[in-house]
Design a protein around this motif. Structure first.
Motif, PDB file in Angstrom:
ATOM      1  N   LEU A 287       0.843  -1.206   0.000  1.00 11.03           N
ATOM      2  CA  LEU A 287       0.000   0.000   0.000  1.00 11.03           C
ATOM      3  C   LEU A 287       0.881   1.259   0.000  1.00 11.03           C
ATOM      4  O   LEU A 287       0.616   2.226  -0.721  1.00 11.03           O
ATOM      5  N   MET A 288       1.931   1.237   0.794  1.00 15.63           N
ATOM      6  CA  MET A 288       2.833   2.400   0.868  1.00 15.63           C
ATOM      7  C   MET A 288       3.602   2.566  -0.441  1.00 15.63           C
ATOM      8  O   MET A 288       3.857   3.690  -0.888  1.00 15.63           O
ATOM      9  N   ARG A 289       3.953   1.441  -1.042  1.00 15.30           N
ATOM     10  CA  ARG A 289       4.637   1.472  -2.337  1.00 15.30           C
ATOM     11  C   ARG A 289       3.723   2.142  -3.375  1.00 15.30           C
ATOM     12  O   ARG A 289       4.153   3.018  -4.128  1.00 15.30           O
ATOM     13  N   THR A 290       2.460   1.732  -3.395  1.00 16.53           N
ATOM     14  CA  THR A 290       1.507   2.325  -4.348  1.00 16.53           C
ATOM     15  C   THR A 290       1.340   3.822  -4.068  1.00 16.53           C
ATOM     16  O   THR A 290       1.257   4.628  -5.007  1.00 16.53           O
ATOM     17  N   TYR A 291       1.313   4.188  -2.792  1.00 18.80           N
ATOM     18  CA  TYR A 291       1.175   5.611  -2.443  1.00 18.80           C
ATOM     19  C   TYR A 291       2.338   6.417  -3.019  1.00 18.80           C
ATOM     20  O   TYR A 291       2.133   7.494  -3.589  1.00 18.80           O
ATOM     21  N   LEU A 292       3.547   5.885  -2.903  1.00 13.44           N
ATOM     22  CA  LEU A 292       4.711   6.597  -3.471  1.00 13.44           C
ATOM     23  C   LEU A 292       4.575   6.677  -4.986  1.00 13.44           C
ATOM     24  O   LEU A 292       4.780   7.740  -5.582  1.00 13.44           O
ATOM     25  N   HIS A 293       4.206   5.554  -5.616  1.00 10.06           N
ATOM     26  CA  HIS A 293       4.032   5.566  -7.082  1.00 10.06           C
ATOM     27  C   HIS A 293       2.992   6.611  -7.500  1.00 10.06           C
ATOM     28  O   HIS A 293       3.209   7.377  -8.431  1.00 10.06           O
ATOM     29  N   ASN A 294       1.858   6.604  -6.792  1.00 10.67           N
ATOM     30  CA  ASN A 294       0.770   7.524  -7.158  1.00 10.67           C
ATOM     31  C   ASN A 294       1.163   8.985  -7.012  1.00 10.67           C
ATOM     32  O   ASN A 294       0.544   9.862  -7.606  1.00 10.67           O
ATOM     33  N   ASN A 295       2.180   9.222  -6.191  1.00  3.19           N
ATOM     34  CA  ASN A 295       2.629  10.602  -5.977  1.00  3.19           C
ATOM     35  C   ASN A 295       3.906  10.914  -6.752  1.00  3.19           C
ATOM     36  O   ASN A 295       4.581  11.911  -6.466  1.00  3.19           O
TER      37      ASN A 295
ATOM     38  N   LEU B  64       4.609  19.577   8.144  1.00  6.05           N
ATOM     39  CA  LEU B  64       4.816  20.044   6.754  1.00  6.05           C
ATOM     40  C   LEU B  64       3.495  20.393   6.056  1.00  6.05           C
ATOM     41  O   LEU B  64       3.482  20.678   4.859  1.00  6.05           O
ATOM     42  N   HIS B  65       2.393  20.325   6.799  1.00  8.86           N
ATOM     43  CA  HIS B  65       1.049  20.567   6.236  1.00  8.86           C
ATOM     44  C   HIS B  65       0.792  19.637   5.046  1.00  8.86           C
ATOM     45  O   HIS B  65       0.178  20.053   4.063  1.00  8.86           O
ATOM     46  N   ASP B  66       1.281  18.404   5.153  1.00  9.74           N
ATOM     47  CA  ASP B  66       1.071  17.412   4.097  1.00  9.74           C
ATOM     48  C   ASP B  66      -0.194  16.618   4.454  1.00  9.74           C
ATOM     49  O   ASP B  66      -0.127  15.517   4.999  1.00  9.74           O
ATOM     50  N   TYR B  67      -1.342  17.212   4.163  1.00 11.77           N
ATOM     51  CA  TYR B  67      -2.625  16.626   4.580  1.00 11.77           C
ATOM     52  C   TYR B  67      -2.917  15.316   3.845  1.00 11.77           C
ATOM     53  O   TYR B  67      -3.574  14.434   4.377  1.00 11.77           O
ATOM     54  N   ARG B  68      -2.418  15.184   2.640  1.00  9.60           N
ATOM     55  CA  ARG B  68      -2.645  13.958   1.869  1.00  9.60           C
ATOM     56  C   ARG B  68      -1.991  12.764   2.573  1.00  9.60           C
ATOM     57  O   ARG B  68      -2.586  11.700   2.723  1.00  9.60           O
ATOM     58  N   THR B  69      -0.737  12.969   2.994  1.00 12.29           N
ATOM     59  CA  THR B  69      -0.039  11.871   3.681  1.00 12.29           C
ATOM     60  C   THR B  69      -0.688  11.576   5.030  1.00 12.29           C
ATOM     61  O   THR B  69      -0.818  10.413   5.425  1.00 12.29           O
ATOM     62  N   MET B  70      -1.130  12.635   5.712  1.00 13.96           N
ATOM     63  CA  MET B  70      -1.814  12.407   6.991  1.00 13.96           C
ATOM     64  C   MET B  70      -3.058  11.561   6.773  1.00 13.96           C
ATOM     65  O   MET B  70      -3.316  10.609   7.504  1.00 13.96           O
ATOM     66  N   GLN B  71      -3.815  11.888   5.730  1.00 14.54           N
ATOM     67  CA  GLN B  71      -5.045  11.136   5.470  1.00 14.54           C
ATOM     68  C   GLN B  71      -4.719   9.678   5.105  1.00 14.54           C
ATOM     69  O   GLN B  71      -5.394   8.764   5.558  1.00 14.54           O
ATOM     70  N   PHE B  72      -3.675   9.485   4.334  1.00 14.47           N
ATOM     71  CA  PHE B  72      -3.261   8.124   3.967  1.00 14.47           C
ATOM     72  C   PHE B  72      -2.914   7.314   5.225  1.00 14.47           C
ATOM     73  O   PHE B  72      -3.300   6.151   5.360  1.00 14.47           O
TER      74      PHE B  72
END
Ligand code: OFO
Length: 170
Positions: free
Chosen positions: A56-64, A111-119
């Protein structure tokens, strides 16, 4: 694109998840050797879940649009003195993973990285469940593990666990 700090932490977390899978396979091997196939089944499934977390984390990195860097997975180096040793090690390990995920969340927040927080919201909940499962298993072993019939029943209970892929998607 993610902040480099977050990208590096997620890559490290992928390695920790794969190590978790490795560690749980080692627990499963130990229980197979002890003739406790239910306990072995429980940790075989744990290992599958840990691999899923890494994916799942691998896909998250790919998607970003970030690079996935696979690192060396350490060898599990535990020695099991008693039948319940892996159960206790599992709780300690899950607490370590929880702290690691909380750290990613804290830095993402700074870092106000709300996308990563939500993930990572899903993983924070998942860690709560995994710590509880590990605690419950220790408790059950303390209650029933010293009696052969109790240990047999507990082993049968753990044998009935089936793997189900997580419904969480990236
Ligand atoms: Fe990856 O879920 Fe626990 O460690």
């Amino acid at each position: 694109m993610l902040d480099n700090k977050i990208r590096d932490l997620i890559n490290e977390q992928i390695n920790k998840e794969l190590y978790s899978a490795y560690l749980y396979l080692d627990f499963a091997n130990y229980y197979h050797e002890q003739g406790l196939d239910g306990f072995a089944n429980w940790y075989d499934i744990q290992a599958q879940e840990e691999r899923d977390h890494a994916m799942l984390m691998r896909t998250y990195l790919h998607n970003n649009g970030e690079k996935v860097l696979l690192d060396v997975i350490n060898k599990p180096d535990k020695t099991y003195e008693n039948t319940d040793s892996p159960l206790k090690m599992s709780l300690e390990h899950e607490q370590f993973i929880t702290a690691s995920i909380n750290n990613i969340y804290r830095i993402a927040s700074e870092l106000h990285d709300y996308r990563t927080m939500q993930f990572y919201d899903w993983f924070i909940k998942e860690q709560g469940e995994e710590e509880k499962n590990a605690e419950d298993l220790i408790r059950k072993y303390e209650l029933f593990g010293s009696d052969p019939k109790g240990l047999y029943a507990l082993n049968q209970e753990l044998l009935s666990r089936v793997y189900t892929a997580s419904s969480f998607t990236v």
